[in-house]
Write a protein that holds these residues in place. Structure first.
Motif, short mmCIF file in Angstrom:
data_model
loop_
_atom_site.label_atom_id
_atom_site.label_comp_id
_atom_site.label_asym_id
_atom_site.label_seq_id
_atom_site.Cartn_x
_atom_site.Cartn_y
_atom_site.Cartn_z
N ARG A 181 1.83 7.21 -6.94
CA ARG A 181 0.73 7.99 -7.51
C ARG A 181 1.27 9.24 -8.20
NH1 ARG A 181 -3.49 8.29 -2.47
NH2 ARG A 181 -4.13 6.11 -2.52
N ARG A 197 0.83 -1.20 0.00
CA ARG A 197 0.00 0.00 0.00
C ARG A 197 0.87 1.25 0.00
NH1 ARG A 197 -1.22 3.75 3.42
NH2 ARG A 197 -3.20 4.81 3.39
N ASN A 198 1.92 1.26 0.80
CA ASN A 198 2.80 2.43 0.87
C ASN A 198 3.49 2.67 -0.47
OD1 ASN A 198 2.07 2.65 3.52
ND2 ASN A 198 3.90 1.65 4.30
N ILE A 216 0.94 4.19 -2.90
CA ILE A 216 0.71 5.61 -2.60
C ILE A 216 1.87 6.45 -3.10
CG2 ILE A 216 0.56 7.29 -0.71
CD1 ILE A 216 -1.09 5.19 0.81
#
Length: 114
Positions: free
Chosen positions: A74, A67-68, A71
């Motif tokens: 992006r 997830r990190n 992110i």
């Protein structure tokens, strides 16, 4: 000067670091920049409290590493800011799978529609 937040961001692509590793990597940097003894370093308990506060802006220790990374990858701008000057200049595709199922009439099993 580099901050603890920037050091936490350095660990985005690697595995999840231990808090003590981030604290240890912060400590020598003020000495290298300002000289030994010029900057008073926080106690261990204070450093852990600061890391807990910084975790809000740069999740490094508690959330999943995948997830990190997602992110961090992006794009910086929002998609809504694109202003095409002619038709077909921009193409925005949504690749999210639909939750639509159908029953196969031969096997009588539910299958995901494509």
């Amino acid at each position: 000067m580099e901050t603890a937040l920037e050091i936490m961001a350095e660990h985005t692509k690697g595995s999840r670091p231990a808090r003590v590793k981030v604290i240890r990597s912060v400590r020598p940097r003020p000495e290298a920049r300002f000289g030994k003894g010029e900057v008073k370093l926080p106690t261990r308990a204070t450093a852990y409290r600061w890391l807990q506060e910084l975790e809000r802006w740069q999740p490094t220790f508690r959330l999943s590493t995948k997830r990190n990374r997602d992110i961090a990858a992006r794009p910086p701008g929002a998609y809504g800011k694109l202003r095409p000057s002619k038709p077909g200049e921009y193409l925005l595709m949504d690749t999210t799978r639909l939750d639509v199922f159908a029953m196969d009439p031969i096997t009588l099993k539910w299958v995901r529609s494509s």
